[in-house]
Design a protein around this motif. Sequence first.
Motif, short mmCIF file in Angstrom:
data_model
loop_
_atom_site.label_atom_id
_atom_site.label_comp_id
_atom_site.label_asym_id
_atom_site.label_seq_id
_atom_site.Cartn_x
_atom_site.Cartn_y
_atom_site.Cartn_z
N HIS A 71 -6.40 -7.85 -12.44
CA HIS A 71 -7.76 -7.40 -11.93
C HIS A 71 -8.57 -7.53 -11.22
O HIS A 71 -9.96 -7.74 -11.25
CB HIS A 71 -8.05 -8.40 -13.59
CG HIS A 71 -8.77 -10.33 -13.72
ND1 HIS A 71 -7.32 -10.92 -13.90
CD2 HIS A 71 -9.47 -10.37 -13.49
CE1 HIS A 71 -7.86 -12.00 -14.25
NE2 HIS A 71 -8.70 -11.91 -13.03
N ILE A 72 -8.36 -8.38 -10.09
CA ILE A 72 -8.22 -8.98 -9.31
C ILE A 72 -8.02 -8.45 -7.44
O ILE A 72 -7.73 -9.08 -7.16
CB ILE A 72 -8.70 -10.41 -8.83
CG1 ILE A 72 -7.49 -11.12 -8.40
CG2 ILE A 72 -9.86 -10.89 -9.73
CD1 ILE A 72 -7.29 -13.08 -8.92
N ALA A 73 -6.80 -7.77 -8.42
CA ALA A 73 -5.57 -7.55 -6.92
C ALA A 73 -6.15 -6.04 -6.55
O ALA A 73 -6.66 -5.27 -7.17
CB ALA A 73 -4.67 -7.52 -7.60
N ASP A 74 -5.08 -5.91 -5.65
CA ASP A 74 -5.88 -4.30 -4.84
C ASP A 74 -4.70 -3.31 -5.57
O ASP A 74 -5.23 -2.18 -5.24
CB ASP A 74 -5.98 -4.45 -3.29
CG ASP A 74 -6.83 -5.14 -2.65
OD1 ASP A 74 -7.85 -5.40 -3.60
OD2 ASP A 74 -6.57 -4.85 -1.31
N HIS A 75 -3.11 -4.59 -5.54
CA HIS A 75 -2.37 -3.26 -6.02
C HIS A 75 -1.26 -4.00 -6.97
O HIS A 75 -1.65 -5.40 -7.17
CB HIS A 75 -1.35 -3.05 -4.23
CG HIS A 75 -1.93 -2.08 -3.48
ND1 HIS A 75 -3.10 -2.94 -2.82
CD2 HIS A 75 -2.53 -0.79 -3.79
CE1 HIS A 75 -2.96 -1.93 -1.50
NE2 HIS A 75 -3.43 -1.17 -1.84
N ILE A 76 -0.77 -2.92 -8.23
CA ILE A 76 0.60 -3.63 -8.56
C ILE A 76 1.65 -3.20 -7.81
O ILE A 76 2.31 -2.07 -8.54
CB ILE A 76 0.16 -3.48 -10.00
CG1 ILE A 76 -1.27 -4.05 -9.93
CG2 ILE A 76 1.13 -4.32 -10.50
CD1 ILE A 76 -1.77 -3.12 -12.16
N LEU A 77 3.05 -4.23 -7.86
CA LEU A 77 3.83 -4.31 -7.94
C LEU A 77 4.34 -3.65 -9.32
O LEU A 77 5.16 -4.42 -9.57
CB LEU A 77 4.14 -4.93 -7.30
CG LEU A 77 5.62 -5.00 -6.47
CD1 LEU A 77 6.01 -3.46 -5.70
CD2 LEU A 77 6.65 -6.08 -5.77
#
Length: 380
Positions: free
Chosen positions: A162-168
């Motif tokens: 919820h606070i990330a720019d991307h998800i790996l």
Amino acid sequence: MPRVLTDERRDLVKAVADFCRRECGTKEQRDKLTEGGQEPHNQKLYEKMAGLGWLGIVIPEEYGGAGQGMTDLCLFLEETAYGLAPISGFGTTVITAAAYEKFGTAEQKRRILEGVTAGRVEAISMSEPGAGSDVGALTCSAAHVDGGYVINGQKTWCSNAHIADHILLIARTSLDGSKHDGLTQFMVPTDAVGLEIRGIETMGGKEVNDLYFTDCFVPDSAVVGSVGKAWPQLMTGLNLERMILAALMLGTARRAFDDTLVYVRQREQFGQPIGSFQALKHRIADMATELACAGLLVYDVAAAIDAEPNRVFAREASMAKLKCTELAKHVTLEGMQMLGGYGYATEYGMEALLRSTVVSTVYGGTSEIQRDIIGKTYGL
């Protein structure tokens, strides 16, 4: 921490400790930064640390980082955990950044690694409702179409999405071979069409999330590394993930111990400090000894990794993660007991330390999984 530090490392520890005392040293400060403990990550504080160059501690210099090793990272993690700095996004960010550094394209490396040094948060998603410890059982699919992949399925327990720019994202691109074959890593923007991020309520506040993918399209350029080879790629990051968790819980355990020690020295019953009673004195002695042992283990393994950065220290890293997470849970429980009713009160903070440690024996590979890994290294 290790008995012998270089001047540079000693300066780092002192600077981080001073920063934490100044920025989040009081309960009032931490409550304001975390919305009363509900937000374990404060982006403004995080970006202050980025400005000091700390978030890029293990990022290569060409991307604006310091290019340091595991020992320096563990020192930073331990001290920020001890100082109760609300930067929960850092752990997943470092884990994710390492994957891009090893397997990403030039553009992926530039975007992610430079973003990390600037204070951006990244997340990684493996677990699913039916695939926790058994990561190979995941079913979230990425079907190849003209120009990219269409992702469908659910992920869960994704920290900091919820606070990330991307998800790996680790998704299944093929059913051929064993369950560990056919897995692929993707760089998915958190604002991608077809991705819904839904928070999971926990006693630790806003930490983890469910992810729902519905015909979520990503281009071919979103593939990180080789198609179908995510499993061996993930295995190369085990040292890092386990050592991050070990160092964080070592710092948390130290904090719980020191807070308990202050209390038992000051609290008087029956005309004397309660720490002078043998029942508590011996428990303090045992915890202090275990903390010293855990610290030696963490930094011995960190030094070994720095000496051979391309080697997977499966046994040693699992030992460090197992020891520090179990010890942190034990020390905070002991602290709760020794503080009596005050241990249960939010005013004293021990209950918050307990809440932050009980999950540590679950995430990043449960204690049972760590013991199984260690046992296997002995041919069992």
